[in-house]
Design a protein around this motif. Structure first.
Motif, mmCIF file in Angstrom:
data_model
loop_
_atom_site.group_PDB
_atom_site.id
_atom_site.type_symbol
_atom_site.label_atom_id
_atom_site.label_comp_id
_atom_site.label_asym_id
_atom_site.label_seq_id
_atom_site.Cartn_x
_atom_site.Cartn_y
_atom_site.Cartn_z
ATOM 1 N N ARG A 8 0.809 -1.218 0.000
ATOM 2 C CA ARG A 8 0.000 0.000 0.000
ATOM 3 C C ARG A 8 0.840 1.265 0.000
ATOM 4 O O ARG A 8 0.499 2.249 -0.658
ATOM 5 N N SER A 9 1.955 1.275 0.735
ATOM 6 C CA SER A 9 2.803 2.472 0.713
ATOM 7 C C SER A 9 3.422 2.669 -0.657
ATOM 8 O O SER A 9 3.581 3.803 -1.127
ATOM 9 N N MET A 12 0.819 4.197 -2.814
ATOM 10 C CA MET A 12 0.689 5.617 -2.474
ATOM 11 C C MET A 12 1.807 6.436 -3.106
ATOM 12 O O MET A 12 1.575 7.526 -3.640
ATOM 13 N N TYR A 71 -4.955 11.750 -2.001
ATOM 14 C CA TYR A 71 -3.627 12.350 -2.165
ATOM 15 C C TYR A 71 -3.167 13.014 -0.866
ATOM 16 O O TYR A 71 -2.026 12.836 -0.429
ATOM 17 N N SER A 74 -2.330 10.384 1.661
ATOM 18 C CA SER A 74 -1.146 9.632 1.254
ATOM 19 C C SER A 74 0.124 10.414 1.523
ATOM 20 O O SER A 74 1.123 9.865 2.022
#
Length: 301
Positions: A8-9, A12, A71, A74
């Protein structure tokens, strides 16, 4: 796909690059990926989240409201990861580049005198200073912090007040000697009134009369895009200007500018705020350092 299998990172990071670089191809170059791989990653992300994040077209990439929110969150999460890793490696000293957007007047009269102190306190920070009186979109302009004058409208921006300043009408001694100092609103209407070439919250000069406050429109053959340009035009005798007091305080003390019609000043004040994206979420340590510094040393009065 199981949650444990999703980076997930990493998703992002790629999505943030798509936004900040303005498209898939530019983001692909930054991330060392192919444009098709970036596009597929964003599509998978949208499918997993169940929302559309970007509207694609041949000309431009536009964020949806959900994309803007994702955004913002993130960037905060990635900043936290970066800060955690930096803290583990080299303490909590903030490092990195900050893009600061501010008016030319604030930059010249408030920021410039204290900037050496900030750079000495934080040797790891690099400042990218953009000067404009135009209201910018922090997201599209990739701005970390902006200093804005005037009332704050309700938005997703977080604001920290930096004080407020009075307004004053001024002219140069040479100009007033040649054309005379106005003693009334009627006199003032005969003088060129230097103004901004964009619409402001109050599009004119508010003046106090017996019947109440009136707004005298700006009139004259010269307009400018920022307050510092208006100040220089007033100094060189091109007309009268209504400016923030902090920008002309030294000029008045030195006799380079002379206040006029103080008795008609309605006492309005212009507020200044340092703003950034996000509603109370985590901030990069470099941005927090600048906001804290401005709150202490960048105040307007």
């Amino acid at each position: 796909m199981a949650r444990s299998e999703v980076n997930r990172s990493g998703e992002m990071e790629v999505f943030v690059q798509v936004v900040e670089q303005g498209g898939f191809s530019a983001a692909a170059r930054t991330c060392l990926m192919t444009p098709s791989a970036v596009s597929k990653l964003v599509s998978r992300l949208e499918t997993r989240l169940g929302v559309r994040l970007v509207n694609r077209s041949t000309r431009a990439l536009q964020l949806t409201p959900e994309g803007c929110a994702f955004y913002e969150r993130s960037t905060g999460i990635l900043a936290d990861i970066e800060d955690a890793e930096r803290g583990a490696r080299a303490g909590e000293e903030p490092v990195g580049r900050i893009r600061l957007n501010t008016s030319a007047s604030y930059a010249a009269h408030i920021l410039a005198p204290v900037l050496p102190m900030f750079l000495e306190l934080h040797p790891g920070i690099t400042l990218d200073l953009v000067q404009t009186d135009r209201i910018v979109d922090l997201l599209t302009e990739r701005t970390d912090v902006a200093v804005r004058a005037g009332p704050m409208k309700s938005s997703s921006l977080v604001a920290r007040k930096l004080g407020e300043t009075a307004m004053v009408i001024v002219g140069s001694p040479a100009y007033l000697e040649r054309f005379g100092a106005p003693a009334s609103v009627e006199d003032l209407e005969k003088h060129p009134r230097l103004g901004f070439r964009y619409v402001r919250t109050v599009d004119g000069w508010p003046l106090k009369e017996k019947s109440g406050t009136i707004v005298l429109p700006v009139a004259g053959r010269v307009q400018a895009s920022d307050g510092e340009a208006l100040r220089r035009l007033a100094l060189t005798g091109n007309g009268l200007a209504r400016l923030a007091a902090f920008t002309v305080r030294d000029d008045i003390a030195a006799g380079r500018l002379v206040p006029v019609l103080d008795r008609l000043n309605p006492g309005d004040r212009e507020a200044f705020h340092a703003i950034h994206i996000g509603q109370g979420g985590p901030l990069p340590s470099r941005v927090r350092a600048l906001l804290d510094f401005l709150a202490e040393h960048g105040r307007v009065s």
